[in-house]
Design an enzyme around this catalytic site. Structure first.
Site, PDB file in Angstrom:
ATOM      1  N   LYS A 105      61.176  27.084 -14.106  1.00  0.00           N
ATOM      2  CA  LYS A 105      60.751  25.728 -13.759  1.00  0.00           C
ATOM      3  C   LYS A 105      61.973  24.949 -13.304  1.00  0.00           C
ATOM      4  O   LYS A 105      63.092  25.247 -13.712  1.00  0.00           O
ATOM      5  CB  LYS A 105      60.143  25.029 -14.974  1.00  0.00           C
ATOM      6  CG  LYS A 105      59.208  23.912 -14.587  1.00  0.00           C
ATOM      7  CD  LYS A 105      57.861  24.488 -14.225  1.00  0.00           C
ATOM      8  CE  LYS A 105      56.846  23.455 -13.862  1.00  0.00           C
ATOM      9  NZ  LYS A 105      55.507  24.037 -13.878  1.00  0.00           N
ATOM     10  N   TYR A 218      44.615  11.837 -12.115  1.00  0.00           N
ATOM     11  CA  TYR A 218      43.939  12.002 -10.819  1.00  0.00           C
ATOM     12  C   TYR A 218      44.938  12.312  -9.707  1.00  0.00           C
ATOM     13  O   TYR A 218      44.910  11.761  -8.624  1.00  0.00           O
ATOM     14  CB  TYR A 218      43.118  10.744 -10.508  1.00  0.00           C
ATOM     15  CG  TYR A 218      41.775  11.063  -9.874  1.00  0.00           C
ATOM     16  CD1 TYR A 218      40.907  11.958 -10.471  1.00  0.00           C
ATOM     17  CD2 TYR A 218      41.379  10.472  -8.665  1.00  0.00           C
ATOM     18  CE1 TYR A 218      39.683  12.265  -9.907  1.00  0.00           C
ATOM     19  CE2 TYR A 218      40.146  10.764  -8.093  1.00  0.00           C
ATOM     20  CZ  TYR A 218      39.299  11.665  -8.719  1.00  0.00           C
ATOM     21  OH  TYR A 218      38.079  11.973  -8.156  1.00  0.00           O
ATOM     22  N   ASN A 220      46.876  15.866  -7.828  1.00  0.00           N
ATOM     23  CA  ASN A 220      46.306  17.010  -7.095  1.00  0.00           C
ATOM     24  C   ASN A 220      45.257  17.728  -7.932  1.00  0.00           C
ATOM     25  O   ASN A 220      44.095  17.860  -7.531  1.00  0.00           O
ATOM     26  CB  ASN A 220      47.437  17.961  -6.663  1.00  0.00           C
ATOM     27  CG  ASN A 220      46.891  19.247  -6.055  1.00  0.00           C
ATOM     28  OD1 ASN A 220      46.375  20.115  -6.754  1.00  0.00           O
ATOM     29  ND2 ASN A 220      46.964  19.371  -4.746  1.00  0.00           N
ATOM     30  N   GLY A 222      43.743  16.959 -10.872  1.00  0.00           N
ATOM     31  CA  GLY A 222      42.657  16.130 -11.397  1.00  0.00           C
ATOM     32  C   GLY A 222      41.634  15.766 -10.336  1.00  0.00           C
ATOM     33  O   GLY A 222      40.425  15.851 -10.568  1.00  0.00           O
TER      34      GLY A 222
END
Ligand code: GLU
Length: 415
Positions: A105, A218, A220, A222
């Site tokens: 990551k 909300y 990508n 969601g």
């Protein structure tokens, strides 16, 4: 709200699996730490002419099963421990999905919402300038994560290709289609999560066409989660939230209209004919399916008693703490653990990388079918292990993942 070090959470989850698998202490210790970490600074010329210095990280957690894989997050609250946790989770996620990757990551402490396009491009290119010797199609393959997107991947791939002297699409996934992205990558995280929800509903004999759903976050994942759930299953999306707050309507919301509203106003709040709710309240709604799609550490020992959903689909990484897990397990809440639930993103990243390396591109239908097969198989294996061993689904997913990584380390002669 309890402030958690999420790398400790990731280690606690591993500890439970180590105990279940009776792992030798040396092997357990090895898996509790990242293989390699890079910390660097990124001096960027800002639009006002001044130089601002950002802090960047890349953690390559374990590469026993293949080159390391995992997104890059641009976030003001990024920390090295967050990156470590997410890198560990990528290791287990790729192993559960049975794709030939280790985990990694990356992150930069910055607020992309306050940066211009030019500043973001310079930051993205600088990130690759610092890393280009340690990433690569056969070494470590980044992708998007929170607040990074296909455009940022495009700049990064371009910078890497320039430094290498040849076009290298396989260095990074989640790219735009015009430069080697894959059809179906954009909504892959949500689509994969939906396949797991479909399988969970089948097992629980829940009719998704009659189900109520709440979506927390909300971005990508969601927004696609909401639009696809409505489109594929006809479920009723009763609540949606983003970082600014949430909206509720017991009759159901039109997710496409909410996407448009958010594009126009910057948030889902004030969407017509809805009641305002907070991010805290959305997690406590009595719904059939709750989808945390934002950040880690939102279902904790403080609010878990009020969580009333039947199914929790962990579209975000690490939304539930181990203390909350225990209580949800007792309450018989069906949690689809993050490393299984949101693995659709990295599975289609894998398909993108395969297409880049072979130079042959697939149709969207083929991508979606292969994704479905992969996720459904993974779900079945996790469910079976949980039934046979009488353990919760998260621990079952870890048992499978850790076993696969240990087997690869043994075969390579590391342990
Ligand atoms: N950032 C995504 C995740 O957490 C995708 C990673 C990838 O595609 O490599 O799974």
């Amino acid at each position: 709200m309890e402030k958690k070090n999420i790398f400790e959470v990731a280690c606690q989850q591993l500890d439970l699996a180590a105990k279940e698998l009776k792992l030798e202490q040396e092997v357990h210790c090895l898996l509790r730490q990242p293989m390699r970490e890079l910390h660097f600074i990124l001096p960027i010329r800002m639009d006002n002419g001044k130089v601002k210095t950002f802090q960047g990280f890349r953690v390559q957690y374990n590469d026993a099963r293949g080159p390391t894989k995992g997104g890059i997050r641009f976030h003001p609250e990024e920390t090295i421990d967050t990156v470590r946790a997410l890198a560990a989770w990528m290791t287990w996620k790729c192993a559960v999905a049975n794709i030939p990757y280790g985990g990694a990551k990356g992150g930069v402490i910055c607020n992309p919402k306050e940066m211009s396009k030019g500043e973001l491009e310079r930051l993205s290119r600088a990130y690759v300038d610092k890393l280009y010797l340690t990433i690569g199609s056969e070494k470590d393959i980044p992708a998007p994560d929170v607040y990074t997107n296909p455009q940022i991947m495009a700049w990064m791939m371009d910078e890497y290709s320039k430094l290498r002297g040849y076009n290298s699409p396989g260095v990074i996934t989640g790219k735009p289609l015009s430069i080697g992205g894959s059809l179906g990558r954009e909504d892959a995280t949500a689509r994969g999560a939906l396949f797991t929800v479909r399988e969970a509903a089948k097992y629980l004999k829940l009719d998704l066409a009659q189900a109520t759903v709440a979506i927390q976050g909300y971005g990508n994942a969601g927004s696609f989660m909401a639009t696809l759930t409505k489109k594929l299953f006809g479920s009723k999306i009763v609540a949606i939230s983003d970082s600014k707050g949430g909206i509720y309507n017991s009759e159901g919301l039109d997710p496409d209209a909410v996407v448009k509203h958010k594009k126009k106003t910057g948030s889902v709040i004030d969407f017509p004919a809805t009641k305002k709710i907070s991010n805290k309240e959305i997690l406590e709604l009595k719904v059939d399916v709750l989808c945390p799609c934002a950040l880690e550490n939102v279902i904790t020992k403080e609010n878990v008693k009020n969580v009333r959903a039947k199914i929790i689909a962990e579209v975000a990484n690490g939304p539930t703490t181990p203390e909350a897990d225990k209580i949800l397990f007792q309450k018989k809440t069906f949690i689809i653990p993050d490393i299984l639930c949101n693995s659709g993103g990295v599975v289609v990243s894998y398909f993108e990388w395969v297409q880049n390396n072979s130079g042959y591109y697939w149709k969207e239908k083929e991508v979606c079918e292969k994704l479905d097969e992969n996720i459904t198989n993974a779900f079945e294996s996790v469910l079976n292990v949980s039934i046979v061993r009488k353990i919760d689904l998260r621990l079952a997913a870890y048992v499978i993942a850790v076993n696969r990584v240990v087997e690869a380390m043994e075969t390579r002669g590391w342990i």
